[in-house]
Design an enzyme around this catalytic site. Structure first.
Site, PDB file in Angstrom:
ATOM      1  CD  GLU A   1      43.986  39.044  40.449  1.00 31.75           C
ATOM      2  OE1 GLU A   1      44.839  39.564  40.931  1.00 31.75           O
ATOM      3  OE2 GLU A   1      43.365  38.109  41.049  1.00 31.75           O
ATOM      4  CB  CYS A  14      48.083  46.067  37.992  1.00 29.61           C
ATOM      5  SG  CYS A  14      48.394  44.467  37.313  1.00 29.61           S
TER       6      CYS A  14
END
Length: 485
Positions: free
Chosen positions: A253, A287
């Site tokens: 991720e 993110c």
């Protein structure tokens, strides 16, 4: 602070002990510089001990009735709920999270724990037909064994828990390495919770260390079969390369450069609210944050005026103050890097509608516009409170600009026509996109992950079963097979 010093140890095979490395990781409060804890680093030998402890404990855990595994996770959830005030204080102190951010992280952490409780009962086998007479095919879902988890500093409690809890629920053991800047919230705090919840020794081990001490030992070690990494794409590429060399599964991720698109028929006031939150939540250290805000020229002037006014009103300061919206960046290196990037971009010709300045690790918000199409800043993830406003003419240009990035994690489209938004969303090369909402979302049962340089694989819901289990085929010949010789 005794809370931090009590947890400032390695946790290996159910024992709390100091690391044997020759130097310490110092845990600082990023707002005021207070030393929270000093932790001697774990050595490569201690990483080996952690993995071997996990290996020894795992099979008995896999053989444990899944309802018993579920009970441990239920107890862990109760402990998180009971200890929420002190966990919230730790998030504020160790990573400079605002009160709002701490509440947001803890809410999601509890939701993911609830889903992990259900995951313990999720894996199901199959009986499949065979072309061979008398044969029965059974396909079992079994744990992968031992999972290595490497978590980041921005949402350390949530993002450690997000891999650790499902892996445990599904019958695996775990070795967790938290980020050096958040060793407590991302590491030993979880160890204490699961220890108090009754998790048997060896099933969760936490090693606080650094690549300067252990190199790639955490990745190359023969015991773990899956590495779950959350962090930058630069480090993620290295993790993927090492895992591929050793034939391990990597779940990655990684970073993002998400676009929030405001079309000509959008509710401008609502889009402003969504964009400000999507860009500036946790100082932009997310993110999924909306790095790039794309605005149709038909509403550019109105949106820009309202966006800049709202950003200018955000309170910058002590994250412990409930009124604060922008707290410190995680360390001085990040603060200096973000400030330098803004200065360089303005020097290259961009216009600063707001030009944020650094005061220690506090960096006030910037809003930049007038960027050249080839500006380097458009191609990178900015882990700080900097918004890039980019005008466009019509849907085609919006899609082209949104896709002009090596990343593909999240995104959003604001429009008065939902199906128009969906059509555009389908054309954006990203793992997740949200219509008439922000870009920062994570839900326990919805597949989470990115395309391109934003990662490999998915987490959440059934994707957790795919990530942390494997399939085993056992055939049974009830009659007799015929062999050609």
């Amino acid at each position: 602070m005794s809370f931090f010093t009590d947890l400032a140890h390695q946790y290996i095979d159910g024992e709390w002990r100091p690391g044997k490395g020759s130097w310490d990781i110092i845990d600082f409060n990023p707002f005021d510089g207070e030393k929270l804890a000093s932790i001697p680093v774990a050595t490569a030998d201690e990483v080996d001990q952690a993995y071997r402890a996990a290996e020894r404990a795992q099979q008995a855990w896999a053989d444990t009735n899944p309802y018993s595994r579920r009970a441990v996770l239920e107890k862990a959830l109760h402990l998180v709920e009971e200890r929420e005030p002190e966990i919230s204080e730790a998030i504020v102190a160790e990573l400079g999270g605002t009160r709002l951010k701490a509440a947001f992280e803890l809410h999601l952490a509890k939701e993911f724990l609830r889903e992990s409780i259900q995951l313990a009962l999720r894996p199901a086998g199959q009986i499949l037909p065979s072309p061979t007479e008398g044969k029965e095919n059974r396909v079992y879902r079994v744990p992968v064994g031992v999972v290595g988890v490497i978590s980041p500093f921005n949402f350390p409690f949530l993002l450690s828990l997000k891999s650790v809890a499902p892996a445990l629920a599904l019958g695996n053991a775990v070795v967790l390495k938290p980020h050096q800047n958040t060793p407590i919230c991302g590491g030993t705090l979880l160890a204490r919770i699961f220890e108090d919840a009754g998790l048997p020794a060896g099933l969760l081990n936490v090693v606080i260390t650094d690549i300067a001490e252990i190199g790639d030992t955490l990745l190359e070690h023969p015991v773990p079969q899956v590495i779950s990494f959350t962090g930058s794409d630069k480090v993620g590429r290295h993790v993927a390369t090492v895992c591929a060399t050793h034939l391990k599964r990597a779940v990655l991720e990684l970073g993002g450069n998400s676009a929030l698109i405001v079309l000509d028929d959008a509710d401008v006031d609502y889009a402003v609210d969504a964009a400000v939150f999507s860009r500036y939540v946790h100082q932009g250290q997310v993110c999924m944050a909306a790095n790039r805000i794309l605005v149709d020229r038909a509403v550019e002037a109105e949106f820009t005026e309202k966006f800049v006014a709202k950003v200018a009103s955000l309170t910058v300061g002590d994250p412990a103050d409930p009124a604060t919206r922008i707290g410190p960046l995680i360390n001085s290196s990040q603060a200096e890097s973000v400030s330098k990037l803004v200065d360089q971009t303005v020097a290259a010709g961009a216009t600063a509608l707001l030009h944020g300045r650094a005061d220690g690790n506090l960096v006030s918000p910037s809003v930049l516009t007038g960027l050249a199409p080839d500006s380097p800043v458009l191609q990178q993830e900015i882990f700080g409170p900097v918004a890039l406003l980019i005008p466009f003419d019509g849907e085609e240009e919006a899609v082209r600009i949104a896709n002009d990035t090596p990343y593909g994690l999240s995104g959003a489209v604001h429009t008065g026509n939902i199906e128009r938004g969906v059509r555009i969303g389908q054309r954006i090369h990203t793992g997740m996109i949200h219509i008439n909402d922000g870009t920062v979302h994570d839900e326990p049962i919805v597949p989470f992950g990115g395309e391109k340089s934003s990662g490999l694989g998915r987490l959440n819901g059934d994707s957790m079963v795919e990530a942390f289990t494997t399939q085993k085929w056992i055939s049974i010949q009830h009659g007799r097979s015929r062999f050609p010789f």
